[in-house]
Design a protein around this motif. Sequence first.
Motif, mmCIF file in Angstrom:
data_model
loop_
_atom_site.group_PDB
_atom_site.id
_atom_site.type_symbol
_atom_site.label_atom_id
_atom_site.label_comp_id
_atom_site.label_asym_id
_atom_site.label_seq_id
_atom_site.Cartn_x
_atom_site.Cartn_y
_atom_site.Cartn_z
ATOM 1 N N GLN A 176 1.015 -1.345 0.113
ATOM 2 C CA GLN A 176 -0.064 0.146 -0.275
ATOM 3 C C GLN A 176 1.040 1.327 0.082
ATOM 4 O O GLN A 176 0.370 2.239 -0.752
ATOM 5 C CB GLN A 176 -1.061 -0.210 1.327
ATOM 6 C CG GLN A 176 -1.769 0.823 1.146
ATOM 7 C CD GLN A 176 -3.120 0.808 0.121
ATOM 8 O OE1 GLN A 176 -3.005 -0.098 -0.781
ATOM 9 N NE2 GLN A 176 -3.791 1.496 -0.056
ATOM 10 N N ALA A 177 2.329 1.199 0.893
ATOM 11 C CA ALA A 177 3.057 1.968 0.307
ATOM 12 C C ALA A 177 3.429 2.600 -0.248
ATOM 13 O O ALA A 177 3.739 3.936 -1.573
ATOM 14 C CB ALA A 177 4.045 1.892 1.811
ATOM 15 N N GLU B 288 3.471 5.571 -6.082
ATOM 16 C CA GLU B 288 3.633 6.012 -7.174
ATOM 17 C C GLU B 288 2.479 6.335 -7.578
ATOM 18 O O GLU B 288 2.633 7.365 -8.459
ATOM 19 C CB GLU B 288 3.070 3.840 -7.544
ATOM 20 C CG GLU B 288 2.918 4.092 -8.863
ATOM 21 C CD GLU B 288 4.278 4.659 -10.256
ATOM 22 O OE1 GLU B 288 3.689 4.909 -11.567
ATOM 23 O OE2 GLU B 288 4.857 4.338 -9.526
ATOM 24 N N ASN B 289 1.683 6.164 -7.231
ATOM 25 C CA ASN B 289 0.089 7.083 -7.356
ATOM 26 C C ASN B 289 0.280 8.709 -6.663
ATOM 27 O O ASN B 289 0.415 9.727 -7.956
ATOM 28 C CB ASN B 289 -1.612 7.357 -6.732
ATOM 29 C CG ASN B 289 -1.477 5.835 -6.714
ATOM 30 O OD1 ASN B 289 -1.627 5.504 -7.991
ATOM 31 N ND2 ASN B 289 -2.778 5.169 -5.873
ATOM 32 N N ARG C 193 4.068 10.468 -7.555
ATOM 33 C CA ARG C 193 4.884 10.051 -8.888
ATOM 34 C C ARG C 193 3.837 10.627 -9.797
ATOM 35 O O ARG C 193 4.362 11.266 -10.391
ATOM 36 C CB ARG C 193 5.406 8.978 -8.713
ATOM 37 C CG ARG C 193 6.521 9.821 -9.995
ATOM 38 C CD ARG C 193 7.036 7.881 -10.237
ATOM 39 N NE ARG C 193 6.050 6.771 -11.112
ATOM 40 C CZ ARG C 193 6.536 7.498 -12.031
ATOM 41 N NH1 ARG C 193 6.473 8.216 -12.975
ATOM 42 N NH2 ARG C 193 5.089 6.174 -12.556
ATOM 43 N N ILE C 194 3.007 9.839 -10.367
ATOM 44 C CA ILE C 194 2.007 9.910 -11.196
ATOM 45 C C ILE C 194 1.338 11.717 -11.020
ATOM 46 O O ILE C 194 1.344 12.256 -12.221
ATOM 47 C CB ILE C 194 1.278 9.053 -10.971
ATOM 48 C CG1 ILE C 194 2.023 7.543 -12.070
ATOM 49 C CG2 ILE C 194 -0.466 9.469 -12.481
ATOM 50 C CD1 ILE C 194 0.947 6.542 -11.392
ATOM 51 N N LYS C 195 1.080 12.136 -10.210
ATOM 52 C CA LYS C 195 0.301 12.681 -10.413
ATOM 53 C C LYS C 195 0.825 14.199 -10.132
ATOM 54 O O LYS C 195 0.726 15.369 -10.377
ATOM 55 C CB LYS C 195 -0.636 13.200 -8.541
ATOM 56 C CG LYS C 195 -1.941 14.445 -8.096
ATOM 57 C CD LYS C 195 -1.721 14.414 -6.539
ATOM 58 C CE LYS C 195 -2.549 15.863 -6.304
ATOM 59 N NZ LYS C 195 -2.278 15.877 -5.236
ATOM 60 N N GLU C 196 2.198 13.927 -9.772
ATOM 61 C CA GLU C 196 3.175 14.989 -9.838
ATOM 62 C C GLU C 196 3.314 15.390 -11.133
ATOM 63 O O GLU C 196 3.803 16.724 -11.976
ATOM 64 C CB GLU C 196 4.372 15.154 -9.187
ATOM 65 C CG GLU C 196 4.354 15.167 -7.488
ATOM 66 C CD GLU C 196 5.222 14.724 -6.524
ATOM 67 O OE1 GLU C 196 6.587 14.202 -7.157
ATOM 68 O OE2 GLU C 196 5.321 15.097 -5.236
ATOM 69 N N ARG C 197 4.213 13.803 -12.841
ATOM 70 C CA ARG C 197 4.032 13.793 -13.155
ATOM 71 C C ARG C 197 2.875 14.577 -14.277
ATOM 72 O O ARG C 197 3.553 15.576 -14.666
ATOM 73 C CB ARG C 197 4.527 13.137 -14.087
ATOM 74 C CG ARG C 197 4.713 12.506 -15.395
ATOM 75 C CD ARG C 197 4.577 11.266 -15.890
ATOM 76 N NE ARG C 197 3.162 10.817 -15.850
ATOM 77 C CZ ARG C 197 2.448 9.949 -16.261
ATOM 78 N NH1 ARG C 197 3.479 8.520 -16.066
ATOM 79 N NH2 ARG C 197 1.069 9.384 -15.847
#
Length: 132
Positions: free
Chosen positions: A108-109, A114-115, A117-121
């Motif tokens: 879960q961590a 990853e979520n 990282r994707i949001k920032e990208r």
Amino acid sequence: MTSHQNAQTMKPATAAKKLGVYLEATPAAFQEGVVSRTELNELQANPPAWLQELRRNGPHPRPVVAAKLGVSIAGLARGGITEALTTEQIEALKQEAPEWLVKERATQAEVRKENLRIKERNEQRALREQNA
């Protein structure tokens, strides 16, 4: 011309889900009736003793159990947890820290990381497109 607005109602299961409580642990009157949007808002704003007790001690529905343990609902199932748990049972699981729980928390961590990282990208892409 007057407009007549019908009160929006929901099934007890829907109301229990919105309140974050396990339906089978609610009073019979709650389980057997329908709940209007106004009643739901009142329950959320001024929870009666039974609702406060359920939120504090459970039994809690699986989404709440998963959140309290820091795992996904699927992770609970993989760990063999399919029923509602009380706060006491959840705390005991945290203390025991079985192998499946440690593994699911780590998973879960990673998912959260990853979520993020994707949001920032995606934010960076949107910013570049806006400035282009």
